[in-house]
Scaffold this active site. Structure first.
Site, PDB file in Angstrom:
ATOM      1  N   HIS A 103       9.180   6.988   8.178  1.00 53.81           N
ATOM      2  CA  HIS A 103       9.578   7.121   6.731  1.00 53.81           C
ATOM      3  C   HIS A 103      11.112   7.600   7.164  1.00 53.81           C
ATOM      4  CE1 HIS A 103       6.136   6.780   4.211  1.00 53.81           C
ATOM      5  NE2 HIS A 103       5.498   6.785   5.277  1.00 53.81           N
TER       6      HIS A 103
ATOM      7  N   CYS B   1       3.772   9.229   0.737  1.00 52.26           N
ATOM      8  CA  CYS B   1       2.381   9.762   0.545  1.00 52.26           C
ATOM      9  C   CYS B   1       2.217  10.802  -0.489  1.00 52.26           C
ATOM     10  CB  CYS B   1       1.745  10.544   1.841  1.00 52.26           C
ATOM     11  SG  CYS B   1       0.211  11.315   1.461  1.00 52.26           S
TER      12      CYS B   1
ATOM     13  N   ASN C  42       9.359   4.501   3.361  1.00 47.92           N
ATOM     14  CA  ASN C  42       9.249   4.055   4.598  1.00 47.92           C
ATOM     15  C   ASN C  42      10.631   3.311   5.089  1.00 47.92           C
ATOM     16  OD1 ASN C  42       6.348   3.707   3.214  1.00 47.92           O
ATOM     17  ND2 ASN C  42       6.005   3.560   5.522  1.00 47.92           N
TER      18      ASN C  42
ATOM     19  N   HIS D  77       5.119   4.473  12.733  1.00 47.54           N
ATOM     20  CA  HIS D  77       5.014   4.138  11.285  1.00 47.54           C
ATOM     21  C   HIS D  77       6.221   5.226  10.825  1.00 47.54           C
ATOM     22  CE1 HIS D  77       3.023   3.868   7.280  1.00 47.54           C
ATOM     23  NE2 HIS D  77       3.743   5.111   7.019  1.00 47.54           N
TER      24      HIS D  77
ATOM     25  N   ARG E 248       0.822  -1.169  -0.063  1.00 47.00           N
ATOM     26  CA  ARG E 248      -0.274   0.201   0.046  1.00 47.00           C
ATOM     27  C   ARG E 248       0.870   1.249  -0.056  1.00 47.00           C
ATOM     28  NH1 ARG E 248      -0.613   5.035   2.603  1.00 47.00           N
ATOM     29  NH2 ARG E 248      -0.307   3.669   4.658  1.00 47.00           N
ATOM     30  N   ASP E 249       1.372   1.559   1.245  1.00 47.05           N
ATOM     31  CA  ASP E 249       2.272   2.877   1.074  1.00 47.05           C
ATOM     32  C   ASP E 249       3.553   2.748   0.236  1.00 47.05           C
ATOM     33  OD1 ASP E 249       3.395   5.067   2.185  1.00 47.05           O
ATOM     34  OD2 ASP E 249       3.529   4.642   4.199  1.00 47.05           O
TER      35      ASP E 249
HETATM   36  N1  COA Z   1     -13.275   4.913  -3.000  1.00 45.97           N
HETATM   37  C1  COA Z   1     -13.643   5.035  -4.264  1.00 45.97           C
HETATM   38  N2  COA Z   1     -14.410   6.003  -4.658  1.00 45.97           N
HETATM   39  C2  COA Z   1     -14.616   6.977  -3.735  1.00 45.97           C
HETATM   40  C3  COA Z   1     -14.503   6.921  -2.509  1.00 45.97           C
HETATM   41  C4  COA Z   1     -13.712   5.617  -1.920  1.00 45.97           C
HETATM   42  N3  COA Z   1     -13.348   5.374  -0.758  1.00 45.97           N
HETATM   43  N4  COA Z   1     -14.927   7.928  -1.661  1.00 45.97           N
HETATM   44  C5  COA Z   1     -15.457   8.730  -2.387  1.00 45.97           C
HETATM   45  N5  COA Z   1     -15.081   8.289  -3.785  1.00 45.97           N
HETATM   46  C6  COA Z   1     -15.631   8.832  -4.987  1.00 45.97           C
HETATM   47  C7  COA Z   1     -17.169   9.253  -4.759  1.00 45.97           C
HETATM   48  O1  COA Z   1     -18.208   8.210  -5.090  1.00 45.97           O
HETATM   49  C8  COA Z   1     -17.170  10.317  -5.993  1.00 45.97           C
HETATM   50  O2  COA Z   1     -17.175   9.683  -7.238  1.00 45.97           O
HETATM   51  P1  COA Z   1     -18.034  10.335  -8.680  1.00 45.97           P
HETATM   52  O3  COA Z   1     -16.886  11.631  -8.956  1.00 45.97           O
HETATM   53  O4  COA Z   1     -17.832   9.515  -9.570  1.00 45.97           O
HETATM   54  O5  COA Z   1     -19.199  10.719  -8.083  1.00 45.97           O
HETATM   55  C9  COA Z   1     -15.837  10.949  -6.034  1.00 45.97           C
HETATM   56  O6  COA Z   1     -14.925  10.095  -5.586  1.00 45.97           O
HETATM   57  C10 COA Z   1     -15.862  12.327  -5.071  1.00 45.97           C
HETATM   58  O7  COA Z   1     -16.355  11.978  -3.712  1.00 45.97           O
HETATM   59  P2  COA Z   1     -16.149  12.594  -2.599  1.00 45.97           P
HETATM   60  O8  COA Z   1     -16.871  12.000  -1.202  1.00 45.97           O
HETATM   61  O9  COA Z   1     -16.614  14.330  -3.044  1.00 45.97           O
HETATM   62  O10 COA Z   1     -14.631  12.979  -2.399  1.00 45.97           O
HETATM   63  P3  COA Z   1     -13.642  13.965  -2.524  1.00 45.97           P
HETATM   64  O11 COA Z   1     -13.216  14.066  -4.000  1.00 45.97           O
HETATM   65  O12 COA Z   1     -13.908  14.892  -1.504  1.00 45.97           O
HETATM   66  O13 COA Z   1     -12.271  12.985  -2.147  1.00 45.97           O
HETATM   67  C11 COA Z   1     -11.450  11.060  -0.747  1.00 45.97           C
HETATM   68  C12 COA Z   1     -12.161  12.426  -0.646  1.00 45.97           C
HETATM   69  C13 COA Z   1     -11.378  10.707   0.767  1.00 45.97           C
HETATM   70  C14 COA Z   1     -12.323   9.907  -1.418  1.00 45.97           C
HETATM   71  C15 COA Z   1     -10.003  11.167  -1.639  1.00 45.97           C
HETATM   72  O14 COA Z   1      -9.464  12.528  -1.242  1.00 45.97           O
HETATM   73  C16 COA Z   1      -9.199  10.041  -1.283  1.00 45.97           C
HETATM   74  O15 COA Z   1      -9.530   9.008  -1.695  1.00 45.97           O
HETATM   75  N6  COA Z   1      -8.122  10.403  -0.830  1.00 45.97           N
HETATM   76  C17 COA Z   1      -7.195   9.141  -0.136  1.00 45.97           C
HETATM   77  C18 COA Z   1      -5.640   9.751  -0.173  1.00 45.97           C
HETATM   78  C19 COA Z   1      -4.697   8.714  -0.209  1.00 45.97           C
HETATM   79  O16 COA Z   1      -4.908   7.596  -0.262  1.00 45.97           O
HETATM   80  N7  COA Z   1      -3.637   9.143   0.602  1.00 45.97           N
HETATM   81  C20 COA Z   1      -2.618   8.280   0.833  1.00 45.97           C
HETATM   82  C21 COA Z   1      -2.712   7.555   1.891  1.00 45.97           C
HETATM   83  S1  COA Z   1      -2.774   8.315   3.712  1.00 45.97           S
HETATM   84 ZN    ZN Z   2       3.501   6.318   5.221  1.00 45.38          ZN
END
Ligand code: COA
Ligand code: ZN
Length: 308
Positions: free
Chosen positions: A207, A238, A247, A205, A12-13
């Site tokens: 890095h 990230c 990491n 955790h 994942r990371d």
């Molecule tokens: N998995 C898949 N799709 C997701 C989702 C999830 N967990 N959460 C939201 N979505 C989809 C929604 O269904 C929507 O889809 P659409 O555009 O087709 O309608 C779209 O994403 C936007 O949804 P919204 O709730 O407005 O989310 P957002 O745009 O504000 O994004 C997150 C929020 C949390 C989903 C996004 O920022 C994210 O996935 N971040 C992860 C960051 C990450 O992995 N960082 C590294 C690890 S710490």
């Molecule tokens: Zn990390």
């Protein structure tokens, strides 16, 4: 024998920020290789928005296949919200991790939520996961420094940790997301945290951005911490935290543990096979700080014996 419990987060990371695409089948091969080396706990993938992190778009495929081929493996998955939790549940997840950053800006950049929203969503997600009978980990990200806001106040880390424990999180993961901690900082923060968190619920955790990952882990070991995240080959970082490098490498923590009388159950030479596989998949040289030395030991062991 006293032991360290290592969760390998390379699937994942490690892979979430790689420019080269890795197929679901190759991710599964990497995890198989980790298991062959003795790894008993991984963070397998993340159920995040595929728009935010395209590298994890195959989360459902990876997890459902993994649960069939490695049923004994502890496989946690990162979920940022309830939608991620439901996707993980549908794929059969038994353990999830929520990610709550300790600063306002980091939550905005990472998951597009305010700190307040992120704390509420993390609480709701932990509660809902428990309702599904899942185990839960709660990351407190940027727990030392934030790339946007500078030093993170210890009081903030303590308060958010308590909040997640109150929601029922089984394990707290204190994350040095950008790799800026030092052993002295780790000693002080871990000492304070252990006053409110039992040591069997606390993981760290790190890095390795500044080359202090293993030293930081040792500072935590000395305070009584036994649970660590690490990534094979030292891959990771990230995508939303500028300046974050990989990491701390699993091989570095295993070597540190072995040489300090702590068991990990992981075989270093077999772990090198996983580093080699990750290299082949990502098409560039990898390895933690100990990898060049470990490889020399492997080469020596492979040399044919001198004829007598
Ligand atoms: N998995 C898949 N799709 C997701 C989702 C999830 N967990 N959460 C939201 N979505 C989809 C929604 O269904 C929507 O889809 P659409 O555009 O087709 O309608 C779209 O994403 C936007 O949804 P919204 O709730 O407005 O989310 P957002 O745009 O504000 O994004 C997150 C929020 C949390 C989903 C996004 O920022 C994210 O996935 N971040 C992860 C960051 C990450 O992995 N960082 C590294 C690890 S710490
Ligand atoms: Zn990390």
């Amino acid at each position: 024998m006293d032991r360290l419990i290592i969760t390998d987060v390379s699937p994942r990371d490690g892979l979430q920020n790689q420019p080269k695409a890795v197929s679901a089948q190759d991710k599964l091969r990497l995890i198989d290789c980790l298991v062959s080396a003795g790894v008993r706990s991984v963070e397998a993938t993340s159920f995040v928005s595929p728009k935010a992190v395209p590298q994890m778009a195959d989360a459902s495929e990876v997890l459902s296949a993994l649960l069939v081929r490695q049923p004994e493996l502890r496989s946690s998955v990162l979920v940022p919200n309830l939608k991620g939790l439901e996707r993980a549940h549908a794929a059969g997840a038994r353990e999830i991790a929520v990610v709550l950053a300790a600063t306002e800006t980091m939550n905005q950049k990472n998951i597009n939520m305010s700190l307040q929203q992120a704390a509420e969503v993390s609480e709701q997600t932990v509660l809902a996961a428990r309702g599904h009978g899942m185990k839960t980990r709660a990351y407190i990200a940027v727990a030392f420094d934030c790339p946007f806001e500078g030093a993170t106040a210890l009081e903030r880390v303590m308060a958010l940790s308590q909040r997640m424990l109150d929601a029922g999180a089984d394990e707290l993961v204190i994350a040095d997301t950008i790799g800026s901690a030092s052993p002295g900082m780790v000693r002080d923060r871990v000492r304070a945290l252990l006053e409110q968190v039992p040591s069997d619920k606390l993981a760290l955790h790190f890095h390795d951005t500044r080359g202090m990952g293993a030293a930081n882990a040792w500072a935590a070991v000395e305070q009584g911490v036994r649970r660590f995240d690490a990534s094979t080959g030292g891959i990771g970082g990230c995508p939303f935290a500028p300046g974050a490098a990989g990491n701390v490498a699993t091989e570095d923590l295993v070597l540190m543990a072995e040489r300090s009388g702590l068991a990990t159950g992981i075989d270093l030479m077999a772990l090198l096979n996983a580093v080699d596989l990750a290299e082949a998949l990502l098409g560039r040289p990898l390895g933690g700080r100990s990898a060049p030395w470990l490889r020399r030991q492997r080469d020596k062991a492979r040399e044919p014996a001198m004829p007598s």
